[in-house]
Write a protein that holds these residues in place. Structure first.
Motif, PDB file in Angstrom:
ATOM      1  N   LYS A  49       4.888 -53.139 -56.504  1.00 27.74           N
ATOM      2  CA  LYS A  49       4.547 -51.853 -55.888  1.00 27.74           C
ATOM      3  C   LYS A  49       5.785 -51.194 -55.291  1.00 27.74           C
ATOM      4  O   LYS A  49       5.996 -49.984 -55.429  1.00 27.74           O
ATOM      5  N   THR A  63       7.964 -49.881 -58.113  1.00 30.40           N
ATOM      6  CA  THR A  63       7.346 -48.691 -58.717  1.00 30.40           C
ATOM      7  C   THR A  63       7.571 -47.477 -57.842  1.00 30.40           C
ATOM      8  O   THR A  63       7.912 -46.384 -58.325  1.00 30.40           O
ATOM      9  N   GLU A  64       7.389 -47.657 -56.548  1.00 31.82           N
ATOM     10  CA  GLU A  64       7.592 -46.537 -55.629  1.00 31.82           C
ATOM     11  C   GLU A  64       9.036 -46.031 -55.725  1.00 31.82           C
ATOM     12  O   GLU A  64       9.281 -44.819 -55.779  1.00 31.82           O
ATOM     13  N   TYR A  98      -2.872 -57.016 -65.631  1.00 30.56           N
ATOM     14  CA  TYR A  98      -2.897 -57.252 -64.189  1.00 30.56           C
ATOM     15  C   TYR A  98      -1.701 -56.600 -63.504  1.00 30.56           C
ATOM     16  O   TYR A  98      -1.847 -55.902 -62.496  1.00 30.56           O
ATOM     17  N   LYS A 150      -1.546 -52.662 -63.863  1.00 27.89           N
ATOM     18  CA  LYS A 150      -2.445 -51.927 -62.961  1.00 27.89           C
ATOM     19  C   LYS A 150      -1.788 -51.685 -61.603  1.00 27.89           C
ATOM     20  O   LYS A 150      -1.929 -50.609 -61.015  1.00 27.89           O
ATOM     21  N   MET A 151      -1.029 -52.681 -61.110  1.00 27.83           N
ATOM     22  CA  MET A 151      -0.295 -52.473 -59.855  1.00 27.83           C
ATOM     23  C   MET A 151       0.651 -51.281 -60.000  1.00 27.83           C
ATOM     24  O   MET A 151       0.786 -50.450 -59.093  1.00 27.83           O
ATOM     25  N   THR A 194       0.583 -48.714 -62.330  1.00 25.63           N
ATOM     26  CA  THR A 194      -0.044 -47.404 -62.565  1.00 25.63           C
ATOM     27  C   THR A 194      -0.773 -46.906 -61.323  1.00 25.63           C
ATOM     28  O   THR A 194      -0.748 -45.700 -61.028  1.00 25.63           O
ATOM     29  N   ASP A 195      -1.429 -47.808 -60.591  1.00 26.75           N
ATOM     30  CA  ASP A 195      -2.101 -47.372 -59.366  1.00 26.75           C
ATOM     31  C   ASP A 195      -1.099 -46.773 -58.388  1.00 26.75           C
ATOM     32  O   ASP A 195      -1.344 -45.717 -57.783  1.00 26.75           O
ATOM     33  N   THR A 196       0.022 -47.457 -58.228  1.00 26.92           N
ATOM     34  CA  THR A 196       1.049 -46.983 -57.298  1.00 26.92           C
ATOM     35  C   THR A 196       1.668 -45.678 -57.793  1.00 26.92           C
ATOM     36  O   THR A 196       1.798 -44.706 -57.026  1.00 26.92           O
ATOM     37  N   ASP A 208       0.571 -43.427 -60.017  1.00 27.40           N
ATOM     38  CA  ASP A 208      -0.354 -42.289 -60.082  1.00 27.40           C
ATOM     39  C   ASP A 208      -0.613 -41.720 -58.696  1.00 27.40           C
ATOM     40  O   ASP A 208      -0.716 -40.491 -58.524  1.00 27.40           O
ATOM     41  N   GLN A 209      -0.689 -42.595 -57.699  1.00 30.47           N
ATOM     42  CA  GLN A 209      -0.934 -42.135 -56.331  1.00 30.47           C
ATOM     43  C   GLN A 209       0.244 -41.305 -55.821  1.00 30.47           C
ATOM     44  O   GLN A 209       0.057 -40.244 -55.210  1.00 30.47           O
TER      45      GLN A 209
END
Length: 875
Positions: free
Chosen positions: A677, A680-681, A716, A719-720, A722-724, A726-727
């Motif tokens: 995460k 990604t950020e 798995y 998803k960590m 893309t969730d981060t 996309d937000q």
């Protein structure tokens, strides 16, 4: 029908290179073109391979064919082997499919013995006869029996000292006869047998020695350096001798149709009168330049110039030729495409296009990709050079700049270079045995030898700086020193060589980066027009990224994020993350790391100016980041409010039996989701910020998840991400695409690539780990035992340097096919070290992958290799 193992020169042509070797094929071609080639025959490369198949024995069938063709040669020449009245003497020379200058062995004047020598001497010119005889004994003893070449030279020096003379040419006929006697005595003393007198025995032993030389240490090393397979074998050429040592109207030389140093379109070469070919290339005597031949032998010179022009036009390439003049008559002994420096290679290619001799596509095929390396590294700083005074100046044998500490032997060069030292190999003259030391050195300096000596030719082929013929130097190799202008230089002293001018400096001189322009830029444009593969770079810093762009990189195929963590505050923050005991401590550490990572990514995006950038998430085992020194452990414990013992226990707990196959790559993200995460950020925020500053670049981040082996695992971790992502994109209110892919480095991932492609938008083959896990070798340890594998001929190359096409390559092929079946538009690349290797690039191009990624300084090499691969695959 029995297999044909022997061909007369007039039975072959240039297209039979695989069978006749380069030398044999070109001798055959010159014969067909009506050029003055002494008659002879070629024993094929298949005979060499058969020799090894039969347990290093020349079988009866091959022997019979050799004797049959020897009889034909006797008929053609009107001379008879071993005959006292009209003897046939021959040379026995190696001739591999690929040019391997100086790596294998040659024997001249074969067929002479006491009876033949006496009969020849009785007809006049006894000095020539016994000079030829002593040369034959010396070469046969060295090549066939392995006796010391140095001892033969010492015997010559001893006789000269006794006679009070300095030059070999001052030895008269009786002196040469005495040398024959002393050489034979040394032979008997060493081997406890008489020197062989039967010419047929001499010849079979010599042919076998040439076959054996295919597997001598220097030939094996040269093949590995130049991607020459061991199963090619060498041909052997048996040719009627013509003599350059019969007198003052005889001579021998080596010449190039253009300068091998600069590429200038002017005949370049050297010759010696009253000499044999080995004298020129060995550098024992200082030769004349080729243009002086016009005054000494004008008719032969004019004929030679005409032949040079015809050969260059015929082969559409710069030629390297050997010739002999016997009693004023010119004979051609060899032609081949000439080895040349990188600068010369580019100039010759561009000039030949301008002259209408070749097309741009043909020109692209004329330059070896590895040669470009010599153009990409620093030259002497011009300002520093102005202040430096040369201590001597000699022949600029191979361009480039080199500074290093003096060593006097190949062994010392290898040993000191292995310690990380820069060395200059200083030799009286080099021999083929020195090749590994020459490769280890920054540059080579020789006291003897000309522009076509062994040192010069090999250095140019390697792209190494070389200055030769520094005759003012007084060598004392045993004491490890040389004297020049009254000053003594010892092992370990610093000197610098300028291979473009021939200047030698008694100090270390700083260097500056090379610039790409002129012929280089023009040539590379032709390469770019021809290639299909995109070329990216592996870069972890903005500086490396910018350098790669200068060299023509079209993107980054691998950013190793872990390399960013080893600086001051960053290493502290990641250590805090690793040893965190609570979620709060973990979050605090990650909060420190995110802005650091983001800043690094912004710098890289800026340097790449909108070109694609693939960022690999944290890959190595965590133990690589933790402190090992007691003081560093104590400091970290204090920062984390922990006892030293407690921290030491945590660090010890990170130890793994096999960390490269342990808790690393995406496995870290499964255990510690905060890492993925955070990264990604940093990736997404960096791209958004740079896009705001440069909207025209439209950066689309490429996020690569390492060491994935299963679809569920990929889903798995993805998803960590893309969730981060996309937000953040939604919160920032921007419209930005990004891609998530995976690195194929686990064999299971290659086999399950069809499933992985359901989630992965791209595959990048991490061929370093894929090789490691396919072979079951650790690349850190394989170097300890791979030499034994080379010696046993189990492997020819280090699989970490040259892609294993049969095993690892098949996994790549399977993964590419299965990935495309699932996702036809999937992007496929290679980002391991093999991405800069020309042979591996050719293989990858054949699979239709989209790009390779390599270190910045290998980008031009990869561009050219990709162009050559595309041209080959088009044919």
């Amino acid at each position: 029908m029995e297999k044909k193992y022997v061909y007369l020169f007039n039975e072959g042509d240039a297209n039979m290179r695989e069978l006749l070797g380069g030398k044999g094929a070109n001798l055959a071609e010159m014969s067909k073109l009506g050029m003055p080639v002494p008659n002879g025959f070629t024993i094929t490369t298949e005979a060499c391979n058969k020799y090894y198949e039969d347990g290093e024995v020349i079988n009866d069938d091959i022997k019979a064919q050799i004797m049959e063709f020897l009889a034909t040669l006797e008929e053609e020449t009107g001379k008879k082997f071993g005959d006292a009245n009209n003897p046939l003497l021959v040379s026995v020379r190696s001739g591999a499919r690929a040019s391997m200058p100086g790596m294998m062995d040659t024997i001249l004047n074969l067929g002479i013995n006491d009876t033949v020598a006496e009969a020849m001497a009785a007809k006049g010119n006894p000095r020539f006869v016994y000079d030829s005889y002593r040369r034959f004994i010396q070469m046969f003893s060295d090549v066939v029996k392995g006796l010391s070449k140095k001892r033969f030279e010492e015997i010559i020096d001893e006789l000269k000292a006794e006679k009070g003379i300095k030059n070999d040419l001052d030895l008269d006929a009786e002196d040469m006869k005495e040398l024959v006697k002393r050489f034979k005595a040394f032979y008997k003393e060493q081997l406890n047998e008489e020197f062989p007198t039967e010419p047929a025995e001499q010849m079979m032993d010599s042919i076998e020695a040439v076959f054996k030389s295919w597997n001598n240490e220097r030939a094996i090393y040269y093949r590995r350096q130049n991607d020459i397979p061991s199963d090619w074998g060498t041909a052997v050429n048996v040719q009627m001798m013509v003599f350059g040592n019969m007198g003052d109207n005889c001579g021998t030389g080596v010449a190039f149709t253009r300068s091998p140093s600069t590429g200038e379109n002017k005949l370049f070469g050297e010759f010696l009168m009253n000499a044999q070919g080995e004298d020129v290339v060995a550098g024992v005597r200082t030769p004349n330049t080729i243009d002086q031949l016009k005054e000494i032998a004008p008719a032969a010179f004019d004929q030679f110039v005409d032949i040079c022009s015809k050969l260059e036009k015929h082969y559409k390439n710069m030629q390297d030729m050997e010739f002999t003049i016997e009693n004023g008559k010119l004979y051609m002994l060899q032609t081949r495409n000439g080895k040349r420096t990188a600068q010369a290679a580019l100039k010759v290619a561009c000039d030949m296009v301008d002259e209408g001799l070749v097309t741009p596509e043909e020109a692209v095929m004329m330059v070896e990709p590895q040669q470009l390396d010599a153009l990409l590294h620093p030259n002497f700083d011009p300002e520093a050079l102005k202040k430096a005074e040369p201590i001597t100046s000699a022949l600029p044998a191979s361009p480039g700049a080199a500074s290093g500490q003096i060593v006097f032997s190949a062994e010392e060069a290898i040993e000191e270079a292995a310690k990380g030292k820069k060395v200059i190999l200083v030799r009286l003259e080099t021999s083929p045995e020195d090749i590994q030391g020459m490769a280890a050195a920054q540059g080579i300096l020789t006291v003897r030898g000309g522009m076509t000596s062994h040192a010069a030719v090999v250095a140019r082929g390697m792209g190494a700086c070389c200055v030769s013929g520094a005759g003012d130097i007084a060598m004392n190799e045993e004491a490890g020193e040389f004297t020049l202008n009254g000053k003594t230089y010892k092992s370990g002293d610093w000197i610098s060589l300028d291979g473009s001018t021939g200047n030698v400096y008694g100090e270390a001189i700083p260097t500056v980066e090379a610039k790409i322009s002129g012929d280089f830029e023009r040539f590379m444009n032709w390469a770019d027009e021809a290639r299909r593969l995109k070329i990216r770079t592996n870069a972890d810093t903005p500086r490396d990224a910018a350098q790669a762009v200068k060299f023509g990189a079209e993107g980054i195929g691998l950013v190793r994020t872990e390399h960013m963590f080893f600086d001051g505050d960053k290493i502290k923050a990641i250590r805090e993350m690793i040893v965190a005991k609570t979620p709060e401590q973990m979050e605090a550490a990650l909060a420190k790391l995110e802005p650091m990572q983001q800043e690094d990514f912004e710098g890289i995006y800026e340097a790449m100016e909108g070109r694609p950038v693939t960022i690999r998430y944290l890959d190595p085992p965590l133990h690589e980041f933790v402190p090992t020194k007691p003081e560093d452990i104590a400091e970290l414990a204090a920062e984390m409010n922990m006892d030293v013992e407690e921290l030491t226990a945590i660090i010890d707990g990170l130890h793994e039996v096999n960390p490269m196959m342990g808790h690393r790559g995406s496995r870290l993200d499964v255990s510690n989701p905060g890492i993925a995460k955070m990264q990604t950020e940093a990736v997404i925020r960096a791209a958004i910020n740079v896009n705001k500053r440069h909207p025209e670049w439209n950066i689309v981040p490429e996020i690569m998840l390492p060491l994935i082996g299963d679809l569920k695992e990929l889903k798995y971790v993805k998803k960590m991400v893309t969730d981060t992502a996309d937000q953040i994109i939604a919160d920032e209110g921007v419209d930005m695409d990004y891609h998530v892919g995976t690195m194929i480095e686990v064999p299971r991932a290659a086999l399950k690539a069809g499933e992985l492609a359901e989630e992965a938008e791209f595959f990048s083959f991490g061929t370093n780990d894929l090789t490691q896990l396919t072979f079951g070798f650790s690349r850190d340890d394989a170097g300890k035992f791979l030499p034994e594998y080379y010696a046993a001929k189990i492997y020819e190359n280090d699989p970490f340097a040259k892609l294993d096409q049969e095993g690892v390559g098949e996994l790549i092929e399977i993964a590419a096919e299965r990935g495309r079946n699932t996702r036809p538009d999937i992007k496929l690349g290679v980002c391991g070290e093999h991405g800069g290797d020309p042979v591996s690039i050719e293989f990858v191009d054949g699979l239709g992958l989209d790009y390779v990624s390599c270190s910045p300084y290998r980008v031009p090499i990869a561009r050219l290799a990709a162009a050559q691969a595309a041209i080959k695959h088009k044919k």
